[in-house]
Structures are given as C-alpha cells and as structure tokens.
Write a protein that holds these residues in place. Sequence first.
Motif, PDB file in Angstrom:
ATOM      1  N   ALA A  93       0.867  -1.183   0.000  1.00  0.00           N
ATOM      2  CA  ALA A  93       0.000   0.000   0.000  1.00  0.00           C
ATOM      3  C   ALA A  93       0.902   1.231   0.000  1.00  0.00           C
ATOM      4  N   ASP A  94       0.311   2.390  -0.253  1.00  0.00           N
ATOM      5  CA  ASP A  94       1.118   3.602  -0.153  1.00  0.00           C
ATOM      6  C   ASP A  94       1.606   3.739   1.287  1.00  0.00           C
ATOM      7  N   ALA A  95       2.722   4.459   1.480  1.00  0.00           N
ATOM      8  CA  ALA A  95       3.424   4.433   2.762  1.00  0.00           C
ATOM      9  C   ALA A  95       2.596   4.986   3.915  1.00  0.00           C
ATOM     10  N   LEU A  96       1.775   6.017   3.673  1.00  0.00           N
ATOM     11  CA  LEU A  96       0.969   6.565   4.765  1.00  0.00           C
ATOM     12  C   LEU A  96      -0.083   5.561   5.210  1.00  0.00           C
ATOM     13  N   THR A  97      -0.735   4.922   4.253  1.00  0.00           N
ATOM     14  CA  THR A  97      -1.718   3.880   4.594  1.00  0.00           C
ATOM     15  C   THR A  97      -1.037   2.744   5.347  1.00  0.00           C
ATOM     16  N   THR A  98       0.151   2.328   4.881  1.00  0.00           N
ATOM     17  CA  THR A  98       0.864   1.240   5.551  1.00  0.00           C
ATOM     18  C   THR A  98       1.213   1.609   6.984  1.00  0.00           C
ATOM     19  N   ALA A  99       1.683   2.831   7.204  1.00  0.00           N
ATOM     20  CA  ALA A  99       2.042   3.245   8.563  1.00  0.00           C
ATOM     21  C   ALA A  99       0.811   3.231   9.474  1.00  0.00           C
ATOM     22  N   ASP A 100      -0.311   3.762   8.985  1.00  0.00           N
ATOM     23  CA  ASP A 100      -1.563   3.679   9.755  1.00  0.00           C
ATOM     24  C   ASP A 100      -1.926   2.219  10.028  1.00  0.00           C
ATOM     25  N   ASN A 101      -1.791   1.384   9.001  1.00  0.00           N
ATOM     26  CA  ASN A 101      -2.130  -0.035   9.151  1.00  0.00           C
ATOM     27  C   ASN A 101      -1.245  -0.718  10.187  1.00  0.00           C
ATOM     28  N   LEU A 102       0.035  -0.338  10.238  1.00  0.00           N
ATOM     29  CA  LEU A 102       0.943  -0.957  11.212  1.00  0.00           C
ATOM     30  C   LEU A 102       0.565  -0.575  12.639  1.00  0.00           C
ATOM     31  N   MET A 103       0.163   0.665  12.845  1.00  0.00           N
ATOM     32  CA  MET A 103      -0.281   1.060  14.185  1.00  0.00           C
ATOM     33  C   MET A 103      -1.524   0.263  14.581  1.00  0.00           C
ATOM     34  N   THR A 104      -2.439   0.058  13.635  1.00  0.00           N
ATOM     35  CA  THR A 104      -3.623  -0.770  13.893  1.00  0.00           C
ATOM     36  C   THR A 104      -3.221  -2.215  14.118  1.00  0.00           C
ATOM     37  N   PHE A 105      -2.293  -2.710  13.310  1.00  0.00           N
ATOM     38  CA  PHE A 105      -1.823  -4.095  13.389  1.00  0.00           C
ATOM     39  C   PHE A 105      -1.319  -4.408  14.799  1.00  0.00           C
ATOM     40  N   ARG A 106      -0.471  -3.539  15.337  1.00  0.00           N
ATOM     41  CA  ARG A 106       0.099  -3.818  16.657  1.00  0.00           C
ATOM     42  C   ARG A 106      -0.988  -3.858  17.722  1.00  0.00           C
ATOM     43  N   THR A 107      -1.997  -2.987  17.569  1.00  0.00           N
ATOM     44  CA  THR A 107      -3.113  -2.977  18.514  1.00  0.00           C
ATOM     45  C   THR A 107      -3.940  -4.252  18.386  1.00  0.00           C
ATOM     46  N   VAL A 108      -4.236  -4.660  17.164  1.00  0.00           N
ATOM     47  CA  VAL A 108      -5.025  -5.873  16.934  1.00  0.00           C
ATOM     48  C   VAL A 108      -4.316  -7.098  17.495  1.00  0.00           C
ATOM     49  N   VAL A 109      -3.024  -7.231  17.213  1.00  0.00           N
ATOM     50  CA  VAL A 109      -2.261  -8.393  17.694  1.00  0.00           C
ATOM     51  C   VAL A 109      -2.306  -8.470  19.217  1.00  0.00           C
ATOM     52  N   LYS A 110      -2.153  -7.341  19.884  1.00  0.00           N
ATOM     53  CA  LYS A 110      -2.183  -7.357  21.349  1.00  0.00           C
ATOM     54  C   LYS A 110      -3.590  -7.651  21.876  1.00  0.00           C
ATOM     55  N   GLU A 111      -4.609  -7.149  21.199  1.00  0.00           N
ATOM     56  CA  GLU A 111      -5.990  -7.422  21.612  1.00  0.00           C
ATOM     57  C   GLU A 111      -6.321  -8.911  21.480  1.00  0.00           C
ATOM     58  N   VAL A 112      -5.964  -9.507  20.338  1.00  0.00           N
ATOM     59  CA  VAL A 112      -6.250 -10.933  20.124  1.00  0.00           C
ATOM     60  C   VAL A 112      -5.472 -11.782  21.126  1.00  0.00           C
ATOM     61  N   ALA A 113      -4.222 -11.403  21.405  1.00  0.00           N
ATOM     62  CA  ALA A 113      -3.430 -12.145  22.384  1.00  0.00           C
ATOM     63  C   ALA A 113      -4.113 -12.136  23.751  1.00  0.00           C
ATOM     64  N   LEU A 114      -4.587 -10.969  24.168  1.00  0.00           N
ATOM     65  CA  LEU A 114      -5.268 -10.879  25.468  1.00  0.00           C
ATOM     66  C   LEU A 114      -6.513 -11.755  25.495  1.00  0.00           C
TER      67      LEU A 114
END
Length: 445
Positions: free
Chosen positions: A200-221
């Motif tokens: 994806a374009d870099a701004l979308t990817t950066a937003d997606n990565l911030m969401t990704f880290r949150t999702v991974v931690k939520e699913v782990a919990l």
Amino acid sequence: MDRQQEFVLRTVEERDIRFIRLWFTDVLGMLKSVAIAPAELESAFAEGIGFDGSSIEGLTRVYEADMIAKPDPTTFQVLPWRGERHGTARMFCDILTPDGEPSLADSRNVLKRALAKASDKGFTFYTHPEVEFYLFNQPADAEAPLVPVDQGGYFDHLARGSTHDFRRAAITMLESMGISVEFSHHEAGPGQNEIDLRYADALTTADNLMTFRTVVKEVALEQGVFASFMPKPMADQPGSGMHTHLSLFEGDRNAFHEPGAQFELSKTARQFIAGLLVHAAEITAITNQYVNSYKRLWGGAEAPSYVCWGHNNRSALVRVPMYKPGKGNSSRVEYRALDSATNPYLAFAVMLAAGLKGIEEGYELPEATEDDVWELTDAERRALGIKPLPQSLDEAIAVMEKSELVAETLGEHVFDFVLRNKRQEWDGYRAQVTPFELKRFLQVL
C-alpha cells in the motif's frame, strides 16, 4: 462537509456506534487515543479536538501545550473487538497547532512532508512490511522467565497449535478493518510469528501498522497470552524484524523496473538503493530506536549487521528479491534493518529521504555482494568496502546527530526530541548492573 465525512456520520448512526476513538502516534511510535461521543463528530471534523500536548512524548513543550487532534475521515473503521452493539470506531488524526497549522512534532505529518517531496518529483512511495513478533504465556509475576506459547520453528505446521488460531483470529480482525494480509506463518523462534501486510502507499501502511500492533495485542489478550514486538526478547533466539519492501511508482508505472537491465532494476532503483546504503548508518537510530534493537542487529539469525546489497542475499542490508520477468510491478527492494518496534511514520520518512537523495545526487551503486557477509573476515569486508551498521544505540545516536538528511526530514523539533530521549535511554541502560555482570564477576572479583 465533504462526502467522506458524511459517510462517517451516516455509518455511525446506522451501526449504532457510541464511541469514536481518535488515534494518533507520539514521536516514539506509541499509539495515543481519546474517545468522543457521536454528537461531537461534526465539531471534530470542523475544528478538531483540543488536548494538552505537553503530556505526550515529544509532542510539544509545556509553554506551548495546547494542541488539536483533527480526525482523517478516510481512516474510519469500526473496531471489531469492541462488539456489535453500541460499537466503537476509530480514526487517525493529524495534529495541528491552535492556529490550524500542521504540528512539526506530529509523526504522521513528518511522513506526509516526505511523501509530498516525493510527489513533487512525480513519485508515489509504496511499502510492504513483514512483521515479526513473539507470543508468550502470561507470566505468574514480573520476575518469571518468558515461556513461548510453542516450540515451533520456521514454517512449522503445529497440530492444534495455538498460533494457528491466533493468526486466523488476528487476520480475520485485520481484514474486517480493511487491512489486507498477504502471508502468515510460524517464524524461526519458538512462539514467533510473521504476518505480512499487502502493498500500500506508505501513509496507509504506517496507519495499518499502528492498527496491526493494537489488533495483535488485543487478540493475544483474548486468548490468554501476550504478544511482544520487542526486537530481541530472548538472548538465544532470533530477534523480531520488520523487513520492508519498497518501490516508487510514476503513475501506474513502477519506476524501479527496467526490462533487460540487470535484475530488471532501473537506474532510478539503483540510485535509490545507493541512497539507502550511503545514509544507512544515519537513519539507524530511527529504524532501530531502542537499546534492545542492537541485540537483534548484532545477534545473527539473518539480521543485517553490515551495509551492502545483494540479489536474494539474506545477509545483506538491502536485498533485491527474485524478480518475475515480464511483471514490472513486482520490481522492488527490501530493507532488512527495521524492527517491529519502530515508529513506522518516521522510519518510512527517513528511508524515503535516503533513497530520494540517491536519485537527486545520482549516487553510484557499488557491486552487489553475493557472499554470506557474516562468514567474511573483517579484512575481507574492509577489502570489499563493506562497513558495519552502528553496533549500539549510543553509536547510532552519534552518527544521526551529524546527519543533515535526518535533521531535515524529521524537522528540528522531532530531531532534537529523538536525540534527547535516546540519550536518556542509553544513559539509563549504561548505568544498570546486569545479571550477566553479577554472574560473571561477583564471586570471582
């Protein structure tokens, strides 16, 4: 009010969204969040939401504390882990000063500035990250040793393995938020996983990565485990990197592709790679921002330690993946130093700036290195002109401090904050007495 804002307001009403979380990222890449009620949405779009910026890492100084978070309606998504009824949604924000100017301390704005510079040259910057992280069982207390959720290895298919369920749940959640996943698999370390996001374009990817880290931690919990993006959580196991594929497009044409050229790489691509190599040491304090990052970089296990490039060479800092003849859009380069704990906005900005500098100045790309760089002697590396990356955060800060490229890209405020914050981190790290020292010296000295 524009159509995107109208869509958000309509969706909030139709789906009975009760809370809208406004997200933004501090200079260290930590996600910040404030919740507003639907009744405040129109005002947030028009004027933003005021907050005390002096309480956020690196955002502003105490005497200029007032800041405004203005939501970007194009980033609206419902948070799937908050339930269907009385749901919660999120939007990323741009941070503004009270007079409506973009904040010089806003990470997202740093990347936007870098992307605008690329756009002025006719380029769109695309990125594709491969995100690694560990899953551990919840410890009984803070002093308990880390216990990975499994003993699997690279690409292992574990019968009834908890990581299968984890990755399926995480990917389902990501895709429900419009974040496309390309691959997922077990990585080399026990309990280590990799999930690759689609280009994806870099701004979308950066937003997606911030969401990704949150999702991974939520699913782990939810699954009774915890996830860590720490670069090197276990001394005897591989670190977690975030190898990132990069390319520049001119409209619909991949500017990195040239049929018939070596590896089908264009002159633009070769100059971009040369820029990454020339400025690699300067940007390392951004791409690898923690003292622990250097345990990964210098810990072997496919982490890059030396500044060189190669075709499909996994020991190189910059790798040119196997190209697909005739598929021009697949030409790209892979930067392998990043770790999963970086601030993606700042990291993408400095990588882009380094590559563009190579294009602007017409940097010459040295010969590719096809040897396993780790197996060469120091003398052999010197003879080939292969220099090491910084070996500690202290060294990386010292190199970055002299970098005009990084100072210009980050802006004075962010540049000064990063230097100050990282010096404090290094001083704290250097002052500690470690278990290694006690075990090695206490009894014998």
